[in-house]
Design an enzyme around this catalytic site. Sequence first.
Site, mmCIF file in Angstrom:
data_model
loop_
_atom_site.group_PDB
_atom_site.id
_atom_site.type_symbol
_atom_site.label_atom_id
_atom_site.label_comp_id
_atom_site.label_asym_id
_atom_site.label_seq_id
_atom_site.Cartn_x
_atom_site.Cartn_y
_atom_site.Cartn_z
ATOM 1 C CE1 TYR A 55 -3.164 -2.821 -0.100
ATOM 2 C CE2 TYR A 55 -3.824 -2.328 2.145
ATOM 3 C CZ TYR A 55 -3.976 -3.058 0.985
ATOM 4 O OH TYR A 55 -4.943 -4.039 0.922
ATOM 5 C CG HIS A 130 -1.282 -8.847 -1.001
ATOM 6 N ND1 HIS A 130 -0.841 -7.566 -0.761
ATOM 7 C CD2 HIS A 130 -2.578 -8.705 -1.342
ATOM 8 C CE1 HIS A 130 -1.822 -6.702 -0.958
ATOM 9 N NE2 HIS A 130 -2.884 -7.366 -1.311
ATOM 10 C CB SER A 210 -12.974 -4.356 -3.692
ATOM 11 O OG SER A 210 -13.580 -3.465 -4.601
ATOM 12 N N PRO A 211 -15.019 -3.933 -0.580
ATOM 13 C CG PRO A 211 -15.166 -3.029 1.567
ATOM 14 C CD PRO A 211 -14.170 -3.425 0.518
ATOM 15 N N GLY A 213 -17.193 -2.175 -3.896
ATOM 16 C CA GLY A 213 -17.154 -2.320 -5.349
ATOM 17 C C GLY A 213 -16.037 -1.596 -6.056
ATOM 18 N N GLY A 214 -15.137 -0.966 -5.306
ATOM 19 C CA GLY A 214 -14.017 -0.273 -5.938
ATOM 20 C C GLY A 214 -14.278 1.208 -6.114
#
Length: 288
Positions: A55, A130, A210-211, A213-214
């Site tokens: 990140y 990852h 991505s809960p 949807g991005g």
Amino acid sequence: METKKLGNTDVTLSAIGLGGMPMSLSSRPPESQAIAVIHRALDLGVRHIDTADSYCKDESDKHHNERLIAKALQQYSGDTSQVIVATKGGLMRPNGNWVRNGNPDHLRQTIQESFQALGGEKSIDLWQYHAADPNYAIEDSLAPAKEALEAGKIRYIGLSNFSVEQIQTARKFVEIVSVQNQYNPWHRLPESNGVLEYCEKEGLTFFPWSPLGGSSRVSKLSDIRILQQLSQEKGFSVYCIVLAWLRAKSPCILPIPGASKISSIEDSVRAVELQLSPDDVRRIEEGI
């Protein structure tokens, strides 16, 4: 804040976590703002923060988010002893791209770097591989994590972007407590490929990445009619509706929405107050 156990351990997590990725990509906010977001999350009862060595902007910026979180925790005036920081290793960021690297030598090095970036004093609470690299056997890639576990630098090990078969392979080699795969109303592969059912049956925590949807979809959620309707009916934002949908899908699910603004994390934590009925879930799935 409602809590959940991490896998089959005695470790307690907040039912909504904080995803750190938006605070460290090229569109990152000022550091002071990012730290304020983390502090606000802690004030609201969030006790689980998700990060990764990748990140960051690119390879020259590696471990940025881990260092940021460590700094925020150090500066926080309240109790941080129950905060669980989960990080990941195994993706490289050449020129800002995402490239898998399961080389055991690389993973051994990046685990040590993550340990230092997160403060270099206490064990990494949860380290997750990852993404499986097809160039290396899963057991070989996980060997450095197992070494770090035995050396006390990692408390628990998880997996990300893994299939059921790959999870089973990993569990023959080392204890696994969690799985983090992409999952949201528009990407429901974990339902059809058996991963969600497997995690529920085996007592593994499932973190949906991505809960919402991005980033490209988040800005358009308010345009989706069924989400608008439920938002008005329930008195919660469309974002909370989606997070509540995830929580309604399985008791093993723990959403980790990203945030780079205080208002975002303040809204996300409200999702723990919202219980969707089976009919609500059906309406969402039929309406999108």
